[in-house]
Design a protein around this motif. Structure first.
Motif, PDB file in Angstrom:
ATOM      1  N   HIS A 154       0.852  -1.190   0.000  1.00 44.11           N
ATOM      2  CA  HIS A 154       0.000   0.000   0.000  1.00 44.11           C
ATOM      3  C   HIS A 154       0.890   1.243   0.000  1.00 44.11           C
ATOM      4  CE1 HIS A 154       0.665   0.759   4.307  1.00 44.11           C
ATOM      5  NE2 HIS A 154       0.528  -0.552   4.485  1.00 44.11           N
ATOM      6  N   GLU A 155       0.286   2.400   0.085  1.00 48.96           N
ATOM      7  CA  GLU A 155       1.007   3.644  -0.191  1.00 48.96           C
ATOM      8  C   GLU A 155       1.852   4.165   0.958  1.00 48.96           C
ATOM      9  OE1 GLU A 155      -3.007   5.161   1.401  1.00 48.96           O
ATOM     10  OE2 GLU A 155      -2.162   3.360   0.487  1.00 48.96           O
ATOM     11  N   VAL A 156       1.636   3.667   2.187  1.00 47.77           N
ATOM     12  CA  VAL A 156       2.279   4.290   3.342  1.00 47.77           C
ATOM     13  C   VAL A 156       3.682   3.753   3.605  1.00 47.77           C
ATOM     14  CG1 VAL A 156       2.085   4.723   5.819  1.00 47.77           C
ATOM     15  CG2 VAL A 156       0.038   4.785   4.386  1.00 47.77           C
ATOM     16  N   THR A 157       3.860   2.438   3.547  1.00 44.63           N
ATOM     17  CA  THR A 157       5.144   1.850   3.928  1.00 44.63           C
ATOM     18  C   THR A 157       6.020   1.473   2.738  1.00 44.63           C
ATOM     19  OG1 THR A 157       4.035  -0.294   4.092  1.00 44.63           O
ATOM     20  CG2 THR A 157       4.323   0.959   6.131  1.00 44.63           C
ATOM     21  N   SER A 158       5.600   1.805   1.521  1.00 44.46           N
ATOM     22  CA  SER A 158       6.370   1.368   0.354  1.00 44.46           C
ATOM     23  C   SER A 158       7.268   2.422  -0.307  1.00 44.46           C
ATOM     24  CB  SER A 158       5.415   0.800  -0.705  1.00 44.46           C
ATOM     25  OG  SER A 158       4.540   1.814  -1.192  1.00 44.46           O
ATOM     26  N   PRO A 159       7.027   3.733  -0.189  1.00 42.35           N
ATOM     27  CA  PRO A 159       7.853   4.688  -0.948  1.00 42.35           C
ATOM     28  C   PRO A 159       9.352   4.564  -0.703  1.00 42.35           C
ATOM     29  CG  PRO A 159       5.930   5.803  -0.044  1.00 42.35           C
ATOM     30  CD  PRO A 159       5.954   4.435   0.547  1.00 42.35           C
ATOM     31  N   GLN A 160       9.761   4.464   0.563  1.00 41.14           N
ATOM     32  CA  GLN A 160      11.184   4.355   0.872  1.00 41.14           C
ATOM     33  C   GLN A 160      11.765   3.042   0.351  1.00 41.14           C
ATOM     34  OE1 GLN A 160       8.653   4.870   2.982  1.00 41.14           O
ATOM     35  NE2 GLN A 160       9.188   6.302   4.635  1.00 41.14           N
ATOM     36  N   ALA A 161      10.951   1.978   0.371  1.00 43.39           N
ATOM     37  CA  ALA A 161      11.420   0.681  -0.126  1.00 43.39           C
ATOM     38  C   ALA A 161      11.688   0.739  -1.628  1.00 43.39           C
ATOM     39  CB  ALA A 161      10.382  -0.395   0.191  1.00 43.39           C
ATOM     40  N   PHE A 162      10.776   1.335  -2.363  1.00 40.25           N
ATOM     41  CA  PHE A 162      10.982   1.478  -3.808  1.00 40.25           C
ATOM     42  C   PHE A 162      12.199   2.357  -4.103  1.00 40.25           C
ATOM     43  CE2 PHE A 162       6.388   0.294  -4.244  1.00 40.25           C
ATOM     44  CZ  PHE A 162       6.569  -0.752  -5.139  1.00 40.25           C
ATOM     45  N   SER A 193      12.064  -1.490   5.645  1.00 37.77           N
ATOM     46  CA  SER A 193      13.313  -2.076   5.143  1.00 37.77           C
ATOM     47  C   SER A 193      13.083  -3.508   4.677  1.00 37.77           C
ATOM     48  CB  SER A 193      14.403  -2.033   6.223  1.00 37.77           C
ATOM     49  OG  SER A 193      14.020  -2.784   7.360  1.00 37.77           O
ATOM     50  N   GLU A 194      12.167  -4.221   5.357  1.00 37.22           N
ATOM     51  CA  GLU A 194      11.840  -5.587   4.938  1.00 37.22           C
ATOM     52  C   GLU A 194      11.012  -5.589   3.655  1.00 37.22           C
ATOM     53  OE1 GLU A 194      11.551  -8.218   8.968  1.00 37.22           O
ATOM     54  OE2 GLU A 194      10.103  -6.583   8.800  1.00 37.22           O
ATOM     55  N   VAL A 195      10.185  -4.558   3.469  1.00 35.28           N
ATOM     56  CA  VAL A 195       9.456  -4.424   2.201  1.00 35.28           C
ATOM     57  C   VAL A 195      10.456  -4.378   1.056  1.00 35.28           C
ATOM     58  CG1 VAL A 195       7.979  -2.914   0.812  1.00 35.28           C
ATOM     59  CG2 VAL A 195       7.442  -3.290   3.239  1.00 35.28           C
ATOM     60  N   CYS A 232      12.557 -13.111  -0.404  1.00 36.85           N
ATOM     61  CA  CYS A 232      12.827 -13.855   0.822  1.00 36.85           C
ATOM     62  C   CYS A 232      12.841 -12.900   2.003  1.00 36.85           C
ATOM     63  CB  CYS A 232      14.172 -14.588   0.738  1.00 36.85           C
ATOM     64  SG  CYS A 232      14.189 -15.965  -0.428  1.00 36.85           S
ATOM     65  N   LEU A 233      12.806 -13.469   3.205  1.00 36.68           N
ATOM     66  CA  LEU A 233      12.770 -12.657   4.415  1.00 36.68           C
ATOM     67  C   LEU A 233      13.555 -13.361   5.514  1.00 36.68           C
ATOM     68  CD1 LEU A 233      11.422 -10.031   5.473  1.00 36.68           C
ATOM     69  CD2 LEU A 233       9.558 -11.460   6.323  1.00 36.68           C
ATOM     70  N   LEU A 234      14.349 -12.593   6.248  1.00 35.61           N
ATOM     71  CA  LEU A 234      15.099 -13.115   7.380  1.00 35.61           C
ATOM     72  C   LEU A 234      14.184 -13.187   8.595  1.00 35.61           C
ATOM     73  CD1 LEU A 234      18.081 -13.919   7.947  1.00 35.61           C
ATOM     74  CD2 LEU A 234      18.379 -11.628   8.919  1.00 35.61           C
ATOM     75  N   GLN A 235      14.131 -14.348   9.239  1.00 30.46           N
ATOM     76  CA  GLN A 235      13.197 -14.576  10.335  1.00 30.46           C
ATOM     77  C   GLN A 235      13.825 -15.441  11.417  1.00 30.46           C
ATOM     78  OE1 GLN A 235       9.178 -13.945  10.156  1.00 30.46           O
ATOM     79  NE2 GLN A 235      10.561 -12.306   9.601  1.00 30.46           N
ATOM     80  N   ARG A 236      13.206 -15.462  12.585  1.00 33.51           N
ATOM     81  CA  ARG A 236      13.461 -16.465  13.604  1.00 33.51           C
ATOM     82  C   ARG A 236      12.153 -17.214  13.833  1.00 33.51           C
ATOM     83  NH1 ARG A 236      18.044 -16.258  16.795  1.00 33.51           N
ATOM     84  NH2 ARG A 236      19.405 -14.444  16.393  1.00 33.51           N
ATOM     85  N   THR A 256      -4.400 -14.095  -1.912  1.00 31.99           N
ATOM     86  CA  THR A 256      -4.042 -14.847  -0.720  1.00 31.99           C
ATOM     87  C   THR A 256      -4.711 -16.210  -0.803  1.00 31.99           C
ATOM     88  OG1 THR A 256      -4.002 -12.825   0.597  1.00 31.99           O
ATOM     89  CG2 THR A 256      -4.147 -14.898   1.789  1.00 31.99           C
ATOM     90  N   LEU A 257      -3.917 -17.257  -0.668  1.00 36.04           N
ATOM     91  CA  LEU A 257      -4.439 -18.616  -0.768  1.00 36.04           C
ATOM     92  C   LEU A 257      -3.842 -19.480   0.335  1.00 36.04           C
ATOM     93  CD1 LEU A 257      -4.132 -19.080  -4.641  1.00 36.04           C
ATOM     94  CD2 LEU A 257      -6.266 -18.861  -3.348  1.00 36.04           C
ATOM     95  N   PRO A 258      -4.484 -20.606   0.660  1.00 39.78           N
ATOM     96  CA  PRO A 258      -3.948 -21.502   1.687  1.00 39.78           C
ATOM     97  C   PRO A 258      -2.519 -21.934   1.368  1.00 39.78           C
ATOM     98  CG  PRO A 258      -6.203 -22.111   1.136  1.00 39.78           C
ATOM     99  CD  PRO A 258      -5.795 -21.074   0.146  1.00 39.78           C
ATOM    100  N   GLY A 259      -1.737 -22.078   2.407  1.00 38.18           N
ATOM    101  CA  GLY A 259      -0.372 -22.564   2.241  1.00 38.18           C
ATOM    102  C   GLY A 259       0.644 -21.513   1.868  1.00 38.18           C
ATOM    103  N   MET A 260       0.212 -20.285   1.642  1.00 38.18           N
ATOM    104  CA  MET A 260       1.120 -19.221   1.245  1.00 38.18           C
ATOM    105  C   MET A 260       1.816 -18.597   2.458  1.00 38.18           C
ATOM    106  SD  MET A 260      -0.688 -16.840  -1.641  1.00 38.18           S
ATOM    107  CE  MET A 260      -0.617 -17.268  -3.384  1.00 38.18           C
ATOM    108  N   THR A 261       2.974 -17.997   2.187  1.00 38.92           N
ATOM    109  CA  THR A 261       3.526 -17.000   3.088  1.00 38.92           C
ATOM    110  C   THR A 261       3.142 -15.651   2.503  1.00 38.92           C
ATOM    111  OG1 THR A 261       5.615 -17.279   1.888  1.00 38.92           O
ATOM    112  CG2 THR A 261       5.464 -18.272   4.078  1.00 38.92           C
ATOM    113  N   VAL A 262       2.568 -14.798   3.337  1.00 42.70           N
ATOM    114  CA  VAL A 262       2.051 -13.501   2.901  1.00 42.70           C
ATOM    115  C   VAL A 262       2.607 -12.420   3.812  1.00 42.70           C
ATOM    116  CG1 VAL A 262      -0.022 -12.116   2.463  1.00 42.70           C
ATOM    117  CG2 VAL A 262      -0.090 -14.605   2.150  1.00 42.70           C
ATOM    118  N   VAL A 263       3.156 -11.365   3.208  1.00 44.63           N
ATOM    119  CA  VAL A 263       3.651 -10.238   4.004  1.00 44.63           C
ATOM    120  C   VAL A 263       3.144  -8.927   3.421  1.00 44.63           C
ATOM    121  CG1 VAL A 263       5.741 -11.421   4.787  1.00 44.63           C
ATOM    122  CG2 VAL A 263       5.811 -10.040   2.691  1.00 44.63           C
ATOM    123  N   CYS A 264       3.132  -7.912   4.274  1.00 48.68           N
ATOM    124  CA  CYS A 264       2.720  -6.569   3.869  1.00 48.68           C
ATOM    125  C   CYS A 264       3.269  -5.608   4.917  1.00 48.68           C
ATOM    126  CB  CYS A 264       1.190  -6.485   3.808  1.00 48.68           C
ATOM    127  SG  CYS A 264       0.526  -4.820   3.475  1.00 48.68           S
ATOM    128  N   GLY A 265       3.561  -4.404   4.513  1.00 48.89           N
ATOM    129  CA  GLY A 265       4.028  -3.394   5.450  1.00 48.89           C
ATOM    130  C   GLY A 265       2.893  -2.856   6.290  1.00 48.89           C
TER     131      GLY A 265
END
Length: 484
Positions: free
Chosen positions: A43-51, A162-164, A172-176, A133-142
């Motif tokens: 969406h428009e709020v957390t993406s400008p710096q990422a782009f 920064s993760e966006v 990919c995404l770094l996680q614990r 969005t479908l079953p079995g997916m990993t889904v992320v958003c800012g």
């Protein structure tokens, strides 16, 4: 609850374990891991710096088709403004953010449902609606309420800016890995008690830090009985219980919901997908690190009285009295909340005054939510004590469906304002805000100080309870509407 290491190694897998293992790219000895991301919502709020970070580094999105974008936080919800598109946005910062999203998506070929596209809406409504969005997916958003998508048997959670950028560049995404928690609701919800009441009661039970460090799975008879849209409401607020992700096992309801969505598999691919999705459940012998059990029959319609989602009570209860709290820290927290909210300890929940009513947000703006509110409102009139009552659909398609069913007429005839889709008064980031000191019955997910406007006082409730409050001019037990 303690289990031996040997027993845990032999045990079956939880839903979270399965989703994690299926997306694990690399596990490091220090506990960090790299997981693959199937869907990235923007969406428009957390993406400008990422782009901009991509642009500076000379990178392109790793897999453009994995990204779906739509403006939602800053969009105006009045029809007059919307007809003018971006040019109709009065706030300059909001206008810049939405224009920047358009420009970035156009430049990089990312699919975007723009401001006047009928598919535009709140990102957490649009994703499931489109089959993105479908079953079995990993889904992320800012956005922290990405946990919503876990209702479809997905591993979904919010990420930072920064993760966006990292997901755009690498997919990919770094996680614990988190611990596993099961919240099981046994039995049946009583008439008039909804998914929103259920999740508020859960938060009231375990607190806003109860799920910290856990992937939270909701289960039990009451969860299974919910519609998929009701399950989204529950998972949406997992973050308010401190959990980063909330999820619900796949069943036939999940499969039926996903079938025929624009981005869902088709033909033979659908048959294979649907069969595999049914395995997205916790095994019978799976071991959870923590289990919470509640009885559905004990849950009544809920109303938050304070400035945190855990400050919640049944409609039949009273606001707590600080002196009754033995713990000094909790007592101080109650005192501060009552001062901010302008309430007195011991006051009946039903005596809380109201100024505005908001039905909408990524928690409660789907078609079932609007139907539930309209059922309460039909043939009634908004109280003259209410300055503004508004209904904001979660997407253009929800709006279109509601209007085809005549729901908008029910609302407007009763004195509600029928708005265009967007986040609206859920947060003070657009033109829809509370004024200082105003009390609002809100179907959103957060009642923090200033969340809906500087000095605004938010009370979280279900759509049916919000509708009933608008008619009565105060909080009432929706189960008693029409009696006498």
């Amino acid at each position: 609850m303690v289990y031996s290491t040997e027993a845990m190694n032999m045990a079956g897998k939880t839903l979270y374990d399965k989703l994690w293992d299926q997306h694990l790219v690399k596990q490091r000895d220090d506990g960090t891991a790299l997981i693959y991301i199937d869907r990235h919502l923007i969406h428009e709020v957390t993406s400008p710096q990422a782009f901009e970070g991509l642009r500076i580094a000379g990178r392109k999105p790793w897999r453009t088709s994995a990204n779906i974008a739509t403006p939602d936080h800053n969009v105006p919800t009045t029809t007059v403004e919307r007809l003018e598109g971006i040019a109709g946005i009065a706030d300059e910062i909001s206008k810049i953010q939405i224009q920047t999203l358009d420009d970035n998506c156009d430049e990089l070929g990312i699919t975007e449902f723009k401001i006047n596209d009928v598919r535009q809406g709140i990102v957490h409504v649009v994703g499931p609606e489109q089959g993105a969005t479908l079953p079995g997916m990993t889904v992320v958003c800012g956005d922290s309420h990405t946990s919503t998508h876990g209702a479809l048997g997905a591993l979904a959670h919010g990420i930072g800016t920064s993760e966006v950028e990292h997901v755009l560049a690498t997919q990919c995404l770094l996680q614990r890995k988190m611990k596993n928690m099961l919240v099981r609701i046994d039995g049946e919800l009583r008439l008039g008690v909804t998914a929103k009441d259920l999740v508020l009661a859960i938060i009231g039970e375990i607190g806003t830090a109860g799920g910290t460090g856990y992937a939270l799975e909701f289960g039990g008879d009451a969860i299974k009985a919910l519609s998929v849209e009701g399950r989204m409401t529950v998972c949406n607020m997992a973050i308010e219980a401190g959990a980063r992700a909330g999820m619900i096992a796949v069943d036939q309801k999940t499969i039926d919901y996903c079938k025929g969505r624009p981005m869902s598999p088709k033909g033979a691919d659908w048959d294979l997908a649907a069969e595999s999705w049914l395995d997205l459940v916790s095994d019978d012998d799976a071991v959870f690190d923590h289990v919470v059990v509640m009885q559905a029959a004990d849950i009544a319609p809920q109303v938050t009285w304070g400035s945190s989602p855990e400050m919640v009570a049944s409609i039949t209860d009273r606001v707590p009295v600080p002196a009754d709290e033995a713990d000094p820290t909790r007592r101080q927290s109650i005192e501060r909340a009552l001062q901010y909210m302008g309430l007195n300890g011991g006051q009946l929940i039903k005596d809380i005054p109201l100024d505005k009513v908001f039905i909408g947000s990524c928690t409660n703006s789907r078609i079932e939510d609007l139907r539930a509110a309209a059922e309460v409102v039909q043939g009634q009139q908004v109280s003259n004590k209410i300055k503004l009552a508004m209904v904001v659909p979660g997407s253009g398609l929800v709006q279109k469906q509601a209007e085809s069913e005549g729901l908008h007429t029910i609302f407007t005839d009763a004195g509600f304002e029928w708005r265009e889709p967007g986040c609206s008064m859920c947060l003070a980031m657009n033109a829809d805000k509370l004024e200082e000191g105003e009390h609002c019955a809100s179907t959103s997910n957060r009642n923090f100080e200033g969340r809906q406007g500087f000095g605004g006082r938010s009370h979280l409730v279900s759509p049916a309870m919000a509708a009933a409050a608008a008619i009565a001019g105060r909080f009432v037990d929706v189960r008693e509407m029409g009696e006498g």
